[in-house]
Design a protein around this motif. Structure first.
Motif, PDB file in Angstrom:
ATOM      1  N   ILE A  95       1.032  -1.389  -0.518  1.00 44.25           N
ATOM      2  CA  ILE A  95       0.277  -0.215  -0.230  1.00 44.25           C
ATOM      3  C   ILE A  95       1.087   0.940   0.155  1.00 44.25           C
ATOM      4  O   ILE A  95       0.659   2.174  -0.725  1.00 44.25           O
ATOM      5  N   TRP A  96       1.874   1.140   0.832  1.00 42.53           N
ATOM      6  CA  TRP A  96       2.560   2.662   0.811  1.00 42.53           C
ATOM      7  C   TRP A  96       3.887   2.420  -0.525  1.00 42.53           C
ATOM      8  O   TRP A  96       3.592   3.511  -0.760  1.00 42.53           O
ATOM      9  N   TRP A  97       4.246   1.706  -0.801  1.00 41.03           N
ATOM     10  CA  TRP A  97       4.515   1.607  -2.320  1.00 41.03           C
ATOM     11  C   TRP A  97       3.990   2.325  -3.307  1.00 41.03           C
ATOM     12  O   TRP A  97       4.271   3.068  -4.354  1.00 41.03           O
ATOM     13  N   SER A  98       3.100   1.549  -3.929  1.00 40.94           N
ATOM     14  CA  SER A  98       1.713   1.900  -4.406  1.00 40.94           C
ATOM     15  C   SER A  98       0.941   3.530  -4.145  1.00 40.94           C
ATOM     16  O   SER A  98       1.176   4.269  -5.678  1.00 40.94           O
ATOM     17  N   PHE A  99       1.215   4.321  -3.229  1.00 37.28           N
ATOM     18  CA  PHE A  99       1.375   5.514  -3.295  1.00 37.28           C
ATOM     19  C   PHE A  99       1.967   6.500  -3.022  1.00 37.28           C
ATOM     20  O   PHE A  99       1.670   7.727  -2.839  1.00 37.28           O
ATOM     21  N   LYS A 100       2.962   5.771  -3.071  1.00 40.21           N
ATOM     22  CA  LYS A 100       4.450   6.546  -2.816  1.00 40.21           C
ATOM     23  C   LYS A 100       4.583   7.478  -4.343  1.00 40.21           C
ATOM     24  O   LYS A 100       4.493   7.278  -4.763  1.00 40.21           O
ATOM     25  N   ALA A 101       4.897   9.370  -3.941  1.00 40.47           N
ATOM     26  CA  ALA A 101       5.084   9.951  -4.525  1.00 40.47           C
ATOM     27  C   ALA A 101       6.245   9.634  -5.393  1.00 40.47           C
ATOM     28  O   ALA A 101       7.517   9.309  -5.135  1.00 40.47           O
ATOM     29  N   GLU A 102       6.458  10.118  -6.851  1.00 43.40           N
ATOM     30  CA  GLU A 102       7.673   9.884  -7.440  1.00 43.40           C
ATOM     31  C   GLU A 102       7.816  11.406  -7.937  1.00 43.40           C
ATOM     32  O   GLU A 102       7.326  11.924  -9.112  1.00 43.40           O
ATOM     33  N   TYR A 103       9.036  11.844  -7.607  1.00 37.17           N
ATOM     34  CA  TYR A 103       9.780  12.574  -7.412  1.00 37.17           C
ATOM     35  C   TYR A 103      10.505  12.907  -8.618  1.00 37.17           C
ATOM     36  O   TYR A 103      11.938  12.565  -8.239  1.00 37.17           O
ATOM     37  N   THR A 104      10.691  13.592 -10.170  1.00 37.60           N
ATOM     38  CA  THR A 104      11.407  13.479 -10.811  1.00 37.60           C
ATOM     39  C   THR A 104      11.357  15.269 -11.964  1.00 37.60           C
ATOM     40  O   THR A 104      10.394  15.384 -11.864  1.00 37.60           O
ATOM     41  N   LEU A 105      12.387  15.144 -12.579  1.00 39.09           N
ATOM     42  CA  LEU A 105      12.340  16.378 -13.627  1.00 39.09           C
ATOM     43  C   LEU A 105      12.237  15.778 -14.475  1.00 39.09           C
ATOM     44  O   LEU A 105      13.451  15.173 -14.436  1.00 39.09           O
ATOM     45  N   PRO A 106      11.725  16.498 -14.969  1.00 34.41           N
ATOM     46  CA  PRO A 106      11.645  16.424 -16.397  1.00 34.41           C
ATOM     47  C   PRO A 106      12.752  16.374 -17.513  1.00 34.41           C
ATOM     48  O   PRO A 106      12.722  17.691 -17.314  1.00 34.41           O
ATOM     49  N   SER A 138       4.538  16.602 -19.032  1.00 38.29           N
ATOM     50  CA  SER A 138       2.780  15.733 -18.899  1.00 38.29           C
ATOM     51  C   SER A 138       2.942  14.090 -19.380  1.00 38.29           C
ATOM     52  O   SER A 138       2.205  14.250 -18.755  1.00 38.29           O
ATOM     53  N   LYS A 139       4.285  14.356 -20.706  1.00 37.29           N
ATOM     54  CA  LYS A 139       4.447  12.172 -20.091  1.00 37.29           C
ATOM     55  C   LYS A 139       4.696  12.090 -18.608  1.00 37.29           C
ATOM     56  O   LYS A 139       3.690  10.974 -18.163  1.00 37.29           O
ATOM     57  N   THR A 140       5.230  12.835 -18.152  1.00 31.53           N
ATOM     58  CA  THR A 140       5.620  13.127 -16.508  1.00 31.53           C
ATOM     59  C   THR A 140       4.728  12.446 -15.470  1.00 31.53           C
ATOM     60  O   THR A 140       4.325  11.716 -14.780  1.00 31.53           O
ATOM     61  N   GLN A 141       3.105  13.658 -16.024  1.00 29.75           N
ATOM     62  CA  GLN A 141       2.333  13.320 -14.888  1.00 29.75           C
ATOM     63  C   GLN A 141       1.457  11.895 -15.633  1.00 29.75           C
ATOM     64  O   GLN A 141       0.260  12.149 -14.893  1.00 29.75           O
ATOM     65  N   SER A 142       1.122  12.154 -16.593  1.00 29.91           N
ATOM     66  CA  SER A 142       0.148  10.684 -17.339  1.00 29.91           C
ATOM     67  C   SER A 142       0.826   9.745 -16.205  1.00 29.91           C
ATOM     68  O   SER A 142       0.068   8.672 -15.948  1.00 29.91           O
ATOM     69  N   ASN A 143       2.214   9.705 -16.009  1.00 31.92           N
ATOM     70  CA  ASN A 143       2.513   8.223 -15.323  1.00 31.92           C
ATOM     71  C   ASN A 143       2.884   8.597 -14.057  1.00 31.92           C
ATOM     72  O   ASN A 143       3.838   7.327 -13.648  1.00 31.92           O
ATOM     73  N   LEU A 144       2.554   9.154 -13.346  1.00 35.59           N
ATOM     74  CA  LEU A 144       2.838   9.649 -11.967  1.00 35.59           C
ATOM     75  C   LEU A 144       2.023   8.368 -11.134  1.00 35.59           C
ATOM     76  O   LEU A 144       3.209   7.779 -10.089  1.00 35.59           O
ATOM     77  N   TRP A 145       1.162   8.534 -11.281  1.00 36.23           N
ATOM     78  CA  TRP A 145       0.281   6.918 -10.387  1.00 36.23           C
ATOM     79  C   TRP A 145       0.360   5.816 -11.197  1.00 36.23           C
ATOM     80  O   TRP A 145      -0.103   4.871 -10.321  1.00 36.23           O
ATOM     81  N   SER A 146       1.015   5.050 -12.395  1.00 30.94           N
ATOM     82  CA  SER A 146       1.231   3.882 -12.672  1.00 30.94           C
ATOM     83  C   SER A 146       2.463   2.809 -11.566  1.00 30.94           C
ATOM     84  O   SER A 146       2.936   4.083 -11.758  1.00 30.94           O
TER      85      SER A 146
END
Length: 54
Positions: free
Chosen positions: A27-38, A45-53
């Motif tokens: 559960i923690w891993w699935s809701f973990k935010a990915e902080y990346t710089l494009p 927009s591509k980074t935002q669409s894949n943020l929760w996948s």
């Protein structure tokens, strides 16, 4: 309820808490935010669409 040997109680105790730990980790891993710089603005927009996948 049938009586269980102490080894079986220990096994059930370890199995229960390992499943709880595994579930909470997933559960923690699935809701973990990915902080990346494009790299470029066009990829934002591509980074935002894949943020929760996965």
């Amino acid at each position: 309820m049938p009586q269980l040997a102490p080894v079986n109680w220990l096994f059930l105790f370890i199995m229960f808490w390992s499943l709880v730990a595994l579930g909470s980790t997933l559960i923690w891993w699935s809701f973990k935010a990915e902080y990346t710089l494009p790299e470029s603005p066009s990829q934002s927009s591509k980074t935002q669409s894949n943020l929760w996948s996965w």
